[in-house]
Design an enzyme around this catalytic site. Structure first.
Site, PDB file in Angstrom:
ATOM      1  N   ASN A   9       8.762   3.143  -2.870  1.00  0.00           N
ATOM      2  CA  ASN A   9       9.249   3.760  -4.106  1.00  0.00           C
ATOM      3  C   ASN A   9       8.634   2.982  -5.265  1.00  0.00           C
ATOM      4  OD1 ASN A   9      10.636   4.793  -6.258  1.00  0.00           O
ATOM      5  ND2 ASN A   9      12.646   3.982  -5.657  1.00  0.00           N
ATOM      6  N   TRP A  10       7.685   3.619  -5.929  1.00  0.00           N
ATOM      7  CA  TRP A  10       6.982   2.917  -7.019  1.00  0.00           C
ATOM      8  C   TRP A  10       7.814   2.816  -8.289  1.00  0.00           C
ATOM      9  CZ3 TRP A  10       1.293   5.211  -7.016  1.00  0.00           C
ATOM     10  CH2 TRP A  10       0.648   4.815  -5.841  1.00  0.00           C
ATOM     11  N   LYS A  11       8.891   3.599  -8.372  1.00  0.00           N
ATOM     12  CA  LYS A  11       9.692   3.637  -9.604  1.00  0.00           C
ATOM     13  C   LYS A  11       8.767   3.963 -10.778  1.00  0.00           C
ATOM     14  CE  LYS A  11      12.860   0.610  -7.248  1.00  0.00           C
ATOM     15  NZ  LYS A  11      13.810  -0.489  -7.260  1.00  0.00           N
ATOM     16  N   HIS A  97      18.907   7.735  -6.118  1.00  0.00           N
ATOM     17  CA  HIS A  97      18.631   6.297  -6.161  1.00  0.00           C
ATOM     18  C   HIS A  97      19.627   5.618  -7.096  1.00  0.00           C
ATOM     19  CE1 HIS A  97      16.632   2.487  -6.887  1.00  0.00           C
ATOM     20  NE2 HIS A  97      16.018   2.701  -5.736  1.00  0.00           N
ATOM     21  N   GLU A  99      19.255   3.492  -9.305  1.00  0.00           N
ATOM     22  CA  GLU A  99      18.820   3.395 -10.710  1.00  0.00           C
ATOM     23  C   GLU A  99      19.086   4.711 -11.443  1.00  0.00           C
ATOM     24  OE1 GLU A  99      14.926   1.962  -9.748  1.00  0.00           O
ATOM     25  OE2 GLU A  99      15.852   0.103  -9.065  1.00  0.00           O
ATOM     26  N   GLU A 167      20.781   1.330   0.450  1.00  0.00           N
ATOM     27  CA  GLU A 167      20.252   0.323  -0.472  1.00  0.00           C
ATOM     28  C   GLU A 167      21.415  -0.346  -1.196  1.00  0.00           C
ATOM     29  OE1 GLU A 167      15.882   1.356  -1.517  1.00  0.00           O
ATOM     30  OE2 GLU A 167      17.183   2.221  -3.017  1.00  0.00           O
ATOM     31  N   GLY A 173      15.651  -5.410  -6.048  1.00  0.00           N
ATOM     32  CA  GLY A 173      14.872  -6.127  -7.058  1.00  0.00           C
ATOM     33  C   GLY A 173      15.384  -7.523  -7.347  1.00  0.00           C
ATOM     34  N   SER A 213      14.838  -5.500  -1.494  1.00  0.00           N
ATOM     35  CA  SER A 213      14.019  -6.708  -1.307  1.00  0.00           C
ATOM     36  C   SER A 213      13.360  -6.779   0.077  1.00  0.00           C
ATOM     37  CB  SER A 213      14.843  -7.971  -1.598  1.00  0.00           C
ATOM     38  OG  SER A 213      15.335  -7.929  -2.931  1.00  0.00           O
ATOM     39  N   GLY A 234      10.618  -1.186  -2.765  1.00  0.00           N
ATOM     40  CA  GLY A 234      10.225  -1.102  -4.178  1.00  0.00           C
ATOM     41  C   GLY A 234       9.068  -2.048  -4.462  1.00  0.00           C
ATOM     42  N   GLY A 235       9.390  -3.214  -4.990  1.00  0.00           N
ATOM     43  CA  GLY A 235       8.391  -4.180  -5.458  1.00  0.00           C
ATOM     44  C   GLY A 235       7.236  -4.426  -4.492  1.00  0.00           C
TER      45      GLY A 235
HETATM   46  P1  13P Z   1      13.017  -3.636  -4.118  1.00  0.00           P
HETATM   47  O1  13P Z   1      12.285  -3.522  -2.800  1.00  0.00           O
HETATM   48  O2  13P Z   1      12.114  -3.992  -5.261  1.00  0.00           O
HETATM   49  O3  13P Z   1      14.224  -4.512  -4.000  1.00  0.00           O
HETATM   50  O4  13P Z   1      13.551  -2.158  -4.466  1.00  0.00           O
HETATM   51  C1  13P Z   1      14.254  -1.460  -3.508  1.00  0.00           C
HETATM   52  C2  13P Z   1      14.415  -0.059  -3.967  1.00  0.00           C
HETATM   53  O5  13P Z   1      15.139   0.204  -4.905  1.00  0.00           O
HETATM   54  C3  13P Z   1      13.641   0.984  -3.277  1.00  0.00           C
HETATM   55  O6  13P Z   1      14.079   2.251  -3.631  1.00  0.00           O
END
Ligand code: 13P
Length: 256
Positions: A9-11, A97, A99, A167, A173, A213, A234-235
């Site tokens: 997920n690149w956000k 998600h 966020e 999640e 993050g 993470s 994500g990251g």
């Molecule tokens: P991180 O891997 O950066 O913690 O993000 C997880 C996430 O929100 C994937 O959708």
């Protein structure tokens, strides 16, 4: 045996002009042999979907949207519909998600509507659930997750595939990932709720991903758990070579 999914997920990251470099780093790192065993999914921002799809399809990488609306069309500024995604050849969409829930007013009700529309359109949703740190500390994890699941599971009844991503909000993050045991316990709870609501067959075939993470150094221990079928990352998905490393790790376990 459920086929593992490694989803990035690149956000709101990576420019359209960086896509070529991303996928060429991916292609030079991924092992074709390992990748064959894995569903590889990348969710770029909506602005990138068309071009990302044209590059990624040649590499066997599935492109996903980060969202999808509950209506097919209409006056919904800033949204994208399942029909639009399918018209581009996009077959996956992340929904709910944390966020979106935290910053954009997403609720269990809107998540249910988005899932209903996606399922009817034959889009595969990656539906996110998870508790906050306060909820976990107050012993509310099960109640929160069951409430989130109940908001959309009925919409999945008698329909095609869907994917759930667990999640925990406190692990996103933050570098503070859930231990593999904690994640497994929670995934088991989610699968038993699936079984209770939609039956054993659906529960057995539905992939449940862990997110929060995840990175190459901890992915393997998650994948070794019975009820963890992949990662929503994500990251660590923002570099093509690191994403490929995670695909390789997921496939390696299945080589023999
Ligand atoms: P991180 O891997 O950066 O913690 O993000 C997880 C996430 O929100 C994937 O959708």
């Amino acid at each position: 045996m459920r086929r593992p999914v490694i989803a990035g997920n690149w956000k709101m990251n990576i420019l359209p002009s960086e896509l070529e470099a991303y996928f060429s780093a991916y292609a030079s790192t991924v092992s074709e042999q390992c990748a064959d065993f894995v569903d590889k999914v990348v969710a770029p921002p909506t602005s990138h979907l068309f071009i990302a799809q044209s590059i990624a399809s040649k590499l066997g990488v599935i492109i996903s949207s980060q969202n999808v609306h509950w209506e097919d069309s209409g006056a919904f500024t800033g949204e994208v519909s399942s029909k639009m995604l399918l018209d581009l050849g996009i077959q996956y969409a992340i929904i709910g998600h944390s966020e979106r829930r935290q910053f954009f007013g997403e609720t269990n009700r809107t998540v249910g509507g988005r899932v209903a529309n996606a399922m009817k359109a034959n889009l595969i949703p990656i539906i996110c659930i998870g508790e906050t740190e306060e909820e976990r500390e107050s012993g509310l994890t099960e109640k929160i997750l069951v409430g989130q699941l109940e908001s959309f599971l009925n919409e999945c009844e008698g329909q095609g595939d869907f994917i759930i991503a667990y999640e925990p909000v406190w692990a996103i993050g933050t570098g503070k990932s859930a231990t593999a045991e904690t994640a497994q316990e929670t995934h088991e709870l989610i699968r038993s709720k699936l079984s209770e609501t939609l039956g054993r067959n659906v529960a057995d075939r539905t992939r449940i991903l862990y997110g929060g993470s995840v990175k190459p150094s901890n992915l393997k221990e998650y994948l070794e758990q019975n009820d963890i079928d992949g990662g929503l990352v994500g990251g660590a998905s923002l570099k093509g070579d690191t994403f490929a490393q995670m695909v390789n790790i997921a496939g390696e376990g299945l080589l023999n």
